[in-house]
Scaffold this active site. Structure first.
Site, PDB file in Angstrom:
ATOM      1  N   ASP A   1       2.554   2.584  -1.073  1.00  0.00           N
ATOM      2  CA  ASP A   1       2.510   4.028  -0.849  1.00  0.00           C
ATOM      3  C   ASP A   1       3.542   4.669  -1.768  1.00  0.00           C
ATOM      4  OD1 ASP A   1       4.961   3.531   0.544  1.00  0.00           O
ATOM      5  OD2 ASP A   1       3.949   3.548   2.480  1.00  0.00           O
TER       6      ASP A   1
ATOM      7  N   GLU B   1      10.734 -10.160   3.564  1.00  0.00           N
ATOM      8  CA  GLU B   1      11.990  -9.432   3.359  1.00  0.00           C
ATOM      9  C   GLU B   1      13.217 -10.308   3.626  1.00  0.00           C
ATOM     10  OE1 GLU B   1      11.696  -5.848   5.670  1.00  0.00           O
ATOM     11  OE2 GLU B   1       9.919  -5.155   4.609  1.00  0.00           O
TER      12      GLU B   1
ATOM     13  N   HIS C   1       6.627   0.226  -1.805  1.00  0.00           N
ATOM     14  CA  HIS C   1       7.004   1.490  -1.166  1.00  0.00           C
ATOM     15  C   HIS C   1       7.822   2.281  -2.183  1.00  0.00           C
ATOM     16  CE1 HIS C   1       5.381   0.178   2.610  1.00  0.00           C
ATOM     17  NE2 HIS C   1       6.165  -0.885   2.644  1.00  0.00           N
TER      18      HIS C   1
ATOM     19  N   GLU D   1       1.667  -3.335   0.323  1.00  0.00           N
ATOM     20  CA  GLU D   1       1.985  -2.221   1.218  1.00  0.00           C
ATOM     21  C   GLU D   1       2.178  -0.926   0.434  1.00  0.00           C
ATOM     22  OE1 GLU D   1       5.252  -3.188   3.856  1.00  0.00           O
ATOM     23  OE2 GLU D   1       4.676  -5.301   3.973  1.00  0.00           O
TER      24      GLU D   1
ATOM     25  N   ASN E   1       6.813 -12.090   0.813  1.00  0.00           N
ATOM     26  CA  ASN E   1       6.555 -10.656   0.708  1.00  0.00           C
ATOM     27  C   ASN E   1       7.880  -9.896   0.759  1.00  0.00           C
ATOM     28  OD1 ASN E   1       4.469  -8.526   0.719  1.00  0.00           O
ATOM     29  ND2 ASN E   1       5.279  -7.989   2.745  1.00  0.00           N
TER      30      ASN E   1
END
Length: 398
Positions: free
Chosen positions: A319, A212, A289, A317, A253
């Site tokens: 979701d 990030e 996300h 990650e 990432n």
């Protein structure tokens, strides 16, 4: 004439008539103290040792399947295929995985599903490899919680993703407020990356080396690393990582880089520059996300653009959250959205796998971060599969 015997019989039936679970409600399982019968038109069907559910009588034989680990299908999930990892590997991918965290490992039914290699071929520790967990004070390292998850994965025959060595968040104050000069902070970064990755050398498939580092507009995020060292903190970290474990895959990432846009372009340009400089980088991690009904339409195009740089790509990650309460319509859209994401990865050979950010709503980070939102994962809070599970299967098998 008043029939006392008949009235007594009626009284004995009243509790059973009133104390019933509604359709889709829980009706049994270890520790369950509520109703064990179901409303008319539904039947109590065991989903696992810990959960039985009132399913419509017409769907009890096709809408629910139970695996040896207790993993089961929720309303609307009609898949008879067991194993997201099995199906992903059959599609030519390296793995399908889940994140986890140490407090969850005391939940035996949860661990049973997490440890099922048909479902998950790789595990990511959610917090126990971050800077605050591994080097809480300068030069003093702690690997206990990370070791616990690595050892669990090894015992299961699963791989591990390392997460994460250099990130602006979850830093101990000695790093974030240390007021170090450029040379000193470079040395601290090198020592941290080398020590952490070196500790797990040979045990980790891939590391999120930097995490990030960009704002949504593609500019560098303000952080102690960027503000002190400048962009050079990125190659510093990657070079230290490669020296510490030559065989681990090294990733950048980030989130909001699922589709094309300013942030994904910034990642593309940085990776292209790093490759041109000979900096060791092997992969781009797309966090994923996402929000139900708002999945970008350019995911496959973006993955293809990333892999054109000669790196692999993984969803790290994933979701897909919704505004609660969950409805049948939202769950169906979520199923379609998961299928869209998985299909995009499936279509690009160098998209090597997908990890969901934990597998059950029971341990999702979403509700505590996004007020009024949740239900983001393929298993619900009772460890029962949702329609999203079928969407993932469809994405790998279409």
């Amino acid at each position: 004439m008043f029939n006392l015997a008949a009235f007594s019989t009626l009284l004995t039936l009243i509790p059973f008539a009133t104390a019933q679970s509604a359709v889709w409600g829980q009706c049994g399982g270890i520790g369950w103290t509520g109703p064990t019968t179901c409303a008319a038109g539904s039947t109590c069907v065991p989903q696992s040792d810990y959960y039985s559910q009132c399913l419509p009588s017409s769907s009890t034989t096709i809408g629910s399947t139970t695996s040896p680990t207790g993993s089961s299908s929720a309303p609307g999930s009609t898949s008879t295929v067991t194993g997201l990892n099995t199906v992903a590997k059959a599609a030519g991918k390296l793995y399908f995985g889940s994140a986890t965290d140490n407090p969850e490992l005391s939940d035996s039914p949860y661990v049973a599903i997490l440890s099922d290699t048909k479902e998950f071929g790789i595990i990511t520790p959610g917090n126990s490899m971050k800077w605050d967990a591994t080097e809480p004070s300068r030069g003093s390292f702690s690997f206990t919680n990370g070791d616990t998850i690595v050892n669990l994965a090894k015992a299961n025959g699963q791989m591990v993703r390392g997460h994460t060595t250099v990130w602006y968040s979850q830093l101990p104050s000695w790093v974030s407020s240390g007021n170090f000069d450029n040379a000193t902070l470079i040395s601290i970064v090198q020592n941290h990356v080398s020590t952490v990755i070196g500790h797990w050398k040979g045990s980790i498939y891939a590391w999120d080396v930097v995490n990030e580092i960009f704002n949504d507009d593609g500019t560098y995020r303000s952080s102690v690393f960027y503000n002190t060292i400048g962009p050079a903190f990125v190659p510093t970290a990657f070079n230290a990582a490669r020296a510490a474990d030559p065989n681990a895959k090294l990733y950048i990432n980030d989130y909001n880089i699922e589709g094309t846009g300013a942030k994904s372009t910034a990642v593309y340009n940085l990776v292209k520059s790093l490759k041109a400089q000979g900096v060791p980088i092997d992969g781009i991690g797309i966090q994923g996300h996402l929000i139900v009904g708002q999945v970008p339409s350019t995911i496959q195009q973006n993955i293809e653009q990333f892999t054109s740089l000669g790196v692999e790509v993984a969803f790290t990650e994933l979701d897909i959250r919704m505004t609660l309460p969950a409805t049948a319509a939202l769950l169906d859209q979520q199923k379609n959205d998961y299928q869209t994401v998985i299909s995009a990865c499936n279509a690009v050979p160098k998209c090597i796998g997908v990890t969901i950010w934990d597998y059950t709503d029971k341990y999702s980070w979403v509700p505590s971060t996004f007020s009024g939102q949740g239900a983001a994962l393929p298993w619900d809070e009772n460890l029962v599969k949702k329609p999203a599970y079928d969407g993932i299967i469809a994405g790998w098998t279409q």
